[in-house]
Design a protein around this motif. Structure first.
Motif, mmCIF file in Angstrom:
data_model
loop_
_atom_site.group_PDB
_atom_site.id
_atom_site.type_symbol
_atom_site.label_atom_id
_atom_site.label_comp_id
_atom_site.label_asym_id
_atom_site.label_seq_id
_atom_site.Cartn_x
_atom_site.Cartn_y
_atom_site.Cartn_z
ATOM 1 N N LEU A 116 0.822 -1.203 0.000
ATOM 2 C CA LEU A 116 0.000 0.000 0.000
ATOM 3 C C LEU A 116 0.862 1.261 0.000
ATOM 4 C CD1 LEU A 116 -3.096 0.279 0.014
ATOM 5 C CD2 LEU A 116 -2.961 0.724 2.474
ATOM 6 N N LYS A 117 0.616 2.136 -0.973
ATOM 7 C CA LYS A 117 1.360 3.390 -1.081
ATOM 8 C C LYS A 117 0.536 4.587 -0.599
ATOM 9 C CE LYS A 117 4.212 1.925 -5.004
ATOM 10 N NZ LYS A 117 4.592 2.228 -6.419
ATOM 11 N N SER A 118 -0.771 4.514 -0.783
ATOM 12 C CA SER A 118 -1.645 5.615 -0.383
ATOM 13 C C SER A 118 -2.868 5.057 0.332
ATOM 14 C CB SER A 118 -2.073 6.422 -1.613
ATOM 15 O OG SER A 118 -2.889 7.500 -1.229
ATOM 16 N N PHE A 119 -3.153 5.595 1.523
ATOM 17 C CA PHE A 119 -4.251 5.113 2.355
ATOM 18 C C PHE A 119 -5.009 6.334 2.870
ATOM 19 C CE2 PHE A 119 -5.270 2.136 6.196
ATOM 20 C CZ PHE A 119 -6.548 1.968 5.703
ATOM 21 N N ASN A 120 -6.277 6.466 2.477
ATOM 22 C CA ASN A 120 -7.089 7.613 2.864
ATOM 23 C C ASN A 120 -8.189 7.177 3.829
ATOM 24 O OD1 ASN A 120 -8.495 9.997 3.076
ATOM 25 N ND2 ASN A 120 -8.536 10.410 0.887
ATOM 26 N N LEU A 121 -8.109 7.683 5.058
ATOM 27 C CA LEU A 121 -9.105 7.394 6.089
ATOM 28 C C LEU A 121 -9.762 8.673 6.587
ATOM 29 C CD1 LEU A 121 -7.109 4.710 8.105
ATOM 30 C CD2 LEU A 121 -9.304 4.317 6.978
ATOM 31 N N THR B 198 -8.036 6.332 17.025
ATOM 32 C CA THR B 198 -6.815 5.520 17.074
ATOM 33 C C THR B 198 -6.777 4.642 15.829
ATOM 34 O OG1 THR B 198 -7.896 3.716 18.303
ATOM 35 C CG2 THR B 198 -6.762 5.421 19.602
ATOM 36 N N LEU B 199 -5.598 4.077 15.557
ATOM 37 C CA LEU B 199 -5.426 3.156 14.439
ATOM 38 C C LEU B 199 -4.780 1.876 14.941
ATOM 39 C CD1 LEU B 199 -4.026 5.566 11.682
ATOM 40 C CD2 LEU B 199 -6.351 4.685 11.873
ATOM 41 N N LEU C 123 4.072 2.515 2.442
ATOM 42 C CA LEU C 123 3.147 3.645 2.508
ATOM 43 C C LEU C 123 3.867 4.980 2.325
ATOM 44 C CD1 LEU C 123 0.099 3.969 2.930
ATOM 45 C CD2 LEU C 123 0.569 4.508 5.321
ATOM 46 N N GLN C 124 3.313 5.802 1.427
ATOM 47 C CA GLN C 124 3.884 7.123 1.143
ATOM 48 C C GLN C 124 2.955 8.248 1.583
ATOM 49 O OE1 GLN C 124 4.825 7.206 -3.055
ATOM 50 N NE2 GLN C 124 6.038 5.335 -2.952
ATOM 51 N N GLU C 125 1.635 8.036 1.483
ATOM 52 C CA GLU C 125 0.663 9.060 1.845
ATOM 53 C C GLU C 125 -0.419 8.484 2.731
ATOM 54 O OE1 GLU C 125 -0.842 10.794 -1.728
ATOM 55 O OE2 GLU C 125 1.049 11.726 -2.267
ATOM 56 N N LEU C 126 -0.727 9.202 3.812
ATOM 57 C CA LEU C 126 -1.737 8.755 4.764
ATOM 58 C C LEU C 126 -2.688 9.906 5.066
ATOM 59 C CD1 LEU C 126 -2.829 6.609 6.752
ATOM 60 C CD2 LEU C 126 -1.152 7.461 8.432
ATOM 61 N N GLY C 127 -3.969 9.729 4.756
ATOM 62 C CA GLY C 127 -4.976 10.755 5.005
ATOM 63 C C GLY C 127 -5.768 10.438 6.259
ATOM 64 N N LEU C 128 -5.658 11.315 7.275
ATOM 65 C CA LEU C 128 -6.374 11.140 8.540
ATOM 66 C C LEU C 128 -7.178 12.393 8.893
ATOM 67 C CD1 LEU C 128 -3.525 9.455 10.644
ATOM 68 C CD2 LEU C 128 -5.403 8.333 9.462
ATOM 69 N N LYS D 153 3.926 12.038 3.417
ATOM 70 C CA LYS D 153 2.866 12.994 3.702
ATOM 71 C C LYS D 153 1.806 12.380 4.606
ATOM 72 C CE LYS D 153 -0.525 16.050 1.494
ATOM 73 N NZ LYS D 153 -1.101 16.508 0.213
ATOM 74 N N VAL D 154 1.494 13.097 5.691
ATOM 75 C CA VAL D 154 0.399 12.722 6.584
ATOM 76 C C VAL D 154 -0.528 13.926 6.689
ATOM 77 C CG1 VAL D 154 -0.279 11.967 8.885
ATOM 78 C CG2 VAL D 154 1.864 11.154 7.902
ATOM 79 N N ASN D 155 -1.754 13.769 6.267
ATOM 80 C CA ASN D 155 -2.723 14.865 6.324
ATOM 81 C C ASN D 155 -3.608 14.675 7.554
ATOM 82 O OD1 ASN D 155 -4.799 16.708 5.967
ATOM 83 N ND2 ASN D 155 -5.010 16.321 3.780
ATOM 84 N N MET D 156 -3.432 15.561 8.539
ATOM 85 C CA MET D 156 -4.226 15.492 9.770
ATOM 86 C C MET D 156 -5.001 16.788 10.008
ATOM 87 S SD MET D 156 -2.153 13.180 12.495
ATOM 88 C CE MET D 156 -3.710 12.904 13.364
ATOM 89 N N LYS D 157 -5.481 17.390 8.928
ATOM 90 C CA LYS D 157 -6.289 18.593 9.072
ATOM 91 C C LYS D 157 -7.524 18.309 9.929
ATOM 92 C CE LYS D 157 -5.278 20.862 4.646
ATOM 93 N NZ LYS D 157 -5.891 21.428 3.419
#
Length: 261
Positions: A122-127, A134-135, A145-150, A170-174
């Motif tokens: 998995l390279k990109s995981f959008n949650l 928690t995960l 994994l390269q990109e994680l959307g949280l 990249k981790v997006n935690m907006k």
């Protein structure tokens, strides 16, 4: 959507599914059944062994069958904007997956199985846009994994395993309730939780020398006792009903969506 369609749901036959398969520029076969009012995952899709990419986004699916693990040809799956509350353990059998989008559902932390850690390609995981705080710790096995959307969840801190993923850029935690420390004016550190607009994590190995130096200098200015970091309280204007782009899985997706429920 036609009256009564949401309650009854759209029935997808094998014939309909085959007609919806398209050859992509990268040579892969994508099956797109997006925004069709589907309420139940069509099990007939499991017979399509030549499908590499599956788009079931913007539907009304509440549950994935345990048999989803038999869809072994899949490399790219988009299930954003459905009504999923959990993911079956068998999803860990889809070891060929490189992109998985589960954003804008109703997922809770209890609904994420530990088997997700088996998706080592998995390279990109959008949650993003779920109800997660928690995960599973097994996600430290997502070595590719390269990109994680949280973004738009309920996290109060960045998951600890994130720092161990060497390829993560990249981790997006907006818009999460991240905890941080602040001086109360009397020399004492006081913990606060605020909903932050932007928090991006980038591994230092991906920064040039100048940028790395600048980040370290900025971190030193914000760090106060105990290693806690103050995050600048800079809020961006948001608009009700509008969301971030569909997916971090495809960097060129720039269409804004409206929540379907």
């Amino acid at each position: 959507m036609a009256k009564g369609k949401e309650a009854k749901g759209t029935k997808v036959t094998l014939k309909i599914a085959r007609k919806a398969i398209r050859m992509m520029p990268n040579g892969q076969h994508r099956l797109t059944l997006s925004n069709m009012g589907i309420t139940v995952f069509p099990k007939c899709l499991l017979k399509l062994t030549n499908v590499d990419e599956l788009d079931l986004s913007r539907n009304l699916i509440e549950k994935l069958p345990e048999s989803i693990g038999n869809f072994s040809s899949l490399q790219w799956v988009d299930l954003h904007s459905n009504r999923l509350e959990s993911v079956p353990e068998s999803i860990g059998k889809l070891v060929g997956l490189t992109h998985l989008n589960l954003s804008n559902n109703r997922l809770t932390s209890a609904g994420l199985p530990s088997t997700l850690g088996s998706l080592t390609r998995l390279k990109s995981f959008n949650l993003g846009l779920n109800q997660l705080d928690t995960l599973p710790l097994t996600l430290n096995g997502l070595e590719s994994l390269q990109e994680l959307g949280l973004f738009d969840n309920c996290f109060t801190k960045v998951p600890e395993f994130v720092t161990s993923l060497r390829n993560l850029t990249k981790v997006n935690m907006k818009r999460n309730w991240l905890s941080y420390s602040q001086d109360d004016g009397n020399g004492m550190m006081k913990k606060k939780s605020e909903s932050k607009e932007e928090v991006y994590l980038v591994h230092e190995s991906n920064l040039c020398g100048t940028c790395l130096k600048r980040c370290k200098e900025q971190g030193e200015r914000f760090t106060k006792g105990g290693g806690s970091v103050m995050i600048e309280d800079k809020r961006m204007k948001t608009y009700s009903g509008l969301m971030v782009p569909n997916s971090v899985a495809r960097v060129h997706q720039d269409v804004w969506r409206i929540r379907p429920y």
